[in-house]
Design a protein around this motif. Sequence first.
Motif, PDB file in Angstrom:
ATOM      1  N   ASP A  69       6.257   4.786  29.088  1.00 14.34           N
ATOM      2  CA  ASP A  69       7.181   5.969  28.666  1.00 14.34           C
ATOM      3  C   ASP A  69       7.130   5.966  27.447  1.00 14.34           C
ATOM      4  O   ASP A  69       7.329   6.938  26.870  1.00 14.34           O
ATOM      5  CB  ASP A  69       8.501   5.751  29.546  1.00 14.34           C
ATOM      6  N   GLY A  70       7.587   5.014  26.794  1.00  8.34           N
ATOM      7  CA  GLY A  70       7.782   4.847  25.287  1.00  8.34           C
ATOM      8  C   GLY A  70       6.312   5.191  24.701  1.00  8.34           C
ATOM      9  O   GLY A  70       6.394   6.096  23.559  1.00  8.34           O
ATOM     10  N   LEU A  71       5.223   4.804  24.993  1.00 11.15           N
ATOM     11  CA  LEU A  71       3.893   5.244  24.503  1.00 11.15           C
ATOM     12  C   LEU A  71       3.611   6.683  24.849  1.00 11.15           C
ATOM     13  O   LEU A  71       2.924   7.364  23.795  1.00 11.15           O
ATOM     14  CB  LEU A  71       2.926   4.371  25.286  1.00 11.15           C
ATOM     15  N   TRP A  72       3.822   7.334  25.776  1.00 14.08           N
ATOM     16  CA  TRP A  72       3.866   8.658  26.224  1.00 14.08           C
ATOM     17  C   TRP A  72       4.489   9.606  25.323  1.00 14.08           C
ATOM     18  O   TRP A  72       4.008  10.513  24.761  1.00 14.08           O
ATOM     19  CB  TRP A  72       4.039   8.865  27.721  1.00 14.08           C
ATOM     20  N   ARG A  73       5.985   9.097  24.877  1.00  9.96           N
ATOM     21  CA  ARG A  73       6.752   9.928  24.142  1.00  9.96           C
ATOM     22  C   ARG A  73       6.218   9.857  22.573  1.00  9.96           C
ATOM     23  O   ARG A  73       6.120  10.820  22.029  1.00  9.96           O
ATOM     24  CB  ARG A  73       8.047   9.205  24.377  1.00  9.96           C
ATOM     25  N   SER A  74       5.775   8.698  22.225  1.00 12.30           N
ATOM     26  CA  SER A  74       5.584   8.628  20.885  1.00 12.30           C
ATOM     27  C   SER A  74       4.212   9.093  20.674  1.00 12.30           C
ATOM     28  O   SER A  74       3.928   9.811  19.427  1.00 12.30           O
ATOM     29  CB  SER A  74       5.606   6.837  20.448  1.00 12.30           C
ATOM     30  N   ASN A  75       3.191   8.895  21.598  1.00 14.88           N
ATOM     31  CA  ASN A  75       1.991   9.505  21.148  1.00 14.88           C
ATOM     32  C   ASN A  75       1.628  10.732  21.673  1.00 14.88           C
ATOM     33  O   ASN A  75       0.560  11.734  21.031  1.00 14.88           O
ATOM     34  CB  ASN A  75       0.832   8.547  21.896  1.00 14.88           C
ATOM     35  N   VAL A  76       2.382  11.102  22.798  1.00 14.38           N
ATOM     36  CA  VAL A  76       2.003  12.536  23.253  1.00 14.38           C
ATOM     37  C   VAL A  76       3.023  13.529  22.899  1.00 14.38           C
ATOM     38  O   VAL A  76       2.772  14.762  22.749  1.00 14.38           O
ATOM     39  CB  VAL A  76       1.724  12.559  24.974  1.00 14.38           C
TER      40      VAL A  76
ATOM     41  N   THR B  46      -5.051   5.094  27.149  1.00 16.08           N
ATOM     42  CA  THR B  46      -4.838   6.528  27.791  1.00 16.08           C
ATOM     43  C   THR B  46      -3.844   7.526  27.207  1.00 16.08           C
ATOM     44  O   THR B  46      -4.277   8.522  27.217  1.00 16.08           O
ATOM     45  CB  THR B  46      -3.927   6.018  29.392  1.00 16.08           C
ATOM     46  N   SER B  47      -2.846   7.069  26.596  1.00 13.99           N
ATOM     47  CA  SER B  47      -2.096   7.940  25.707  1.00 13.99           C
ATOM     48  C   SER B  47      -2.827   8.618  24.616  1.00 13.99           C
ATOM     49  O   SER B  47      -2.722   9.910  24.405  1.00 13.99           O
ATOM     50  CB  SER B  47      -0.661   7.400  25.388  1.00 13.99           C
ATOM     51  N   LYS B  48      -3.481   7.844  24.151  1.00 12.78           N
ATOM     52  CA  LYS B  48      -4.543   8.440  22.983  1.00 12.78           C
ATOM     53  C   LYS B  48      -5.684   9.660  23.610  1.00 12.78           C
ATOM     54  O   LYS B  48      -5.953  10.207  22.972  1.00 12.78           O
ATOM     55  CB  LYS B  48      -5.079   7.301  22.158  1.00 12.78           C
ATOM     56  N   ALA B  49      -5.958   8.994  24.705  1.00 18.62           N
ATOM     57  CA  ALA B  49      -7.037   9.919  25.427  1.00 18.62           C
ATOM     58  C   ALA B  49      -6.527  11.302  25.616  1.00 18.62           C
ATOM     59  O   ALA B  49      -7.063  12.257  25.401  1.00 18.62           O
ATOM     60  CB  ALA B  49      -7.586   9.340  26.546  1.00 18.62           C
ATOM     61  N   ALA B  50      -5.021  11.287  26.144  1.00 23.09           N
ATOM     62  CA  ALA B  50      -4.513  12.441  26.122  1.00 23.09           C
ATOM     63  C   ALA B  50      -4.242  13.337  24.735  1.00 23.09           C
ATOM     64  O   ALA B  50      -4.450  14.458  24.958  1.00 23.09           O
ATOM     65  CB  ALA B  50      -2.991  12.260  26.758  1.00 23.09           C
ATOM     66  N   VAL B  51      -3.998  12.636  23.927  1.00 24.36           N
ATOM     67  CA  VAL B  51      -4.100  13.530  22.675  1.00 24.36           C
ATOM     68  C   VAL B  51      -5.444  13.967  22.228  1.00 24.36           C
ATOM     69  O   VAL B  51      -5.565  15.093  21.645  1.00 24.36           O
ATOM     70  CB  VAL B  51      -3.657  12.138  21.338  1.00 24.36           C
ATOM     71  N   VAL B  52      -6.447  13.385  22.493  1.00 23.55           N
ATOM     72  CA  VAL B  52      -7.942  13.939  22.276  1.00 23.55           C
ATOM     73  C   VAL B  52      -8.053  15.323  23.085  1.00 23.55           C
ATOM     74  O   VAL B  52      -8.621  16.318  22.686  1.00 23.55           O
ATOM     75  CB  VAL B  52      -9.041  12.716  22.539  1.00 23.55           C
ATOM     76  N   ARG B  53      -7.575  14.963  24.604  1.00 24.12           N
ATOM     77  CA  ARG B  53      -7.812  16.313  25.240  1.00 24.12           C
ATOM     78  C   ARG B  53      -6.813  17.229  24.869  1.00 24.12           C
ATOM     79  O   ARG B  53      -7.365  18.441  24.990  1.00 24.12           O
ATOM     80  CB  ARG B  53      -7.431  15.643  26.791  1.00 24.12           C
TER      81      ARG B  53
END
Length: 223
Positions: free
Chosen positions: A97-104, A143-150
């Motif tokens: 959850d923390g990575l998704w919040r900070s990165n996405v 995975t969170s950074k892949a979401a940023v790319v998409r």
Amino acid sequence: MEVVVTGAAGALGRSVLDEFLQGGARVVALDRPGAALDEVGARPGVHPVAVDLADQDAVGAAWAEVDAVTTAPDALVALAGGYVPGSLADLDAAALDGLWRSNVHSVLWSAREAASRMPDGGAIVTVGSRTAVDGPAPVAHATSKAAVVRITELLAEELRPQRVRVNCVLPSVIDTPANRTWMPPDLAARAVPPSAIAKVIAFLAGPDAWPISGARIPVYGDA
């Protein structure tokens, strides 16, 4: 040129500020409150705004303060993000959850606010990771950074009619003081200085990059 930079108080953020300021830009620096933001905010040409970039309401309030500085920013550089190591077996809900919040979340809420203030065009630059597209990596972070790319690719298409360009840089290992604490000498010799990445980001944010949108630009050198 007027630029909004999130994560501006970090190592890469400071180099990005240097690059824009040297080019004569005015910068609004968004980051969490603290001494690091106070330090960069004391620089001539920088207006600091303290904010939790993962919180939609907080980001909306922060951009109301941005409006007091510039009503039509030329560019958003969304640097804010986080990193947590670990394999699938190490993963827990809090870390994910923390990575998704900070990165996405931080990218989406800032991009939403910026795009609404760019009716006549502009640029958004995000930060993915080499591990988002290639090689082994901690599963949650990659995975969170892949979401940023998409997200970058999707926003490039959505915002194309209003002439807002959206591009992503993909770092690998950045040569920062924090990373130097764990890097072996051979990797430290190959790590990319944040100043070099900052030059690519400034180019993508500027008018000379007008034909480029939806791109993911590798900035990892040999690292």
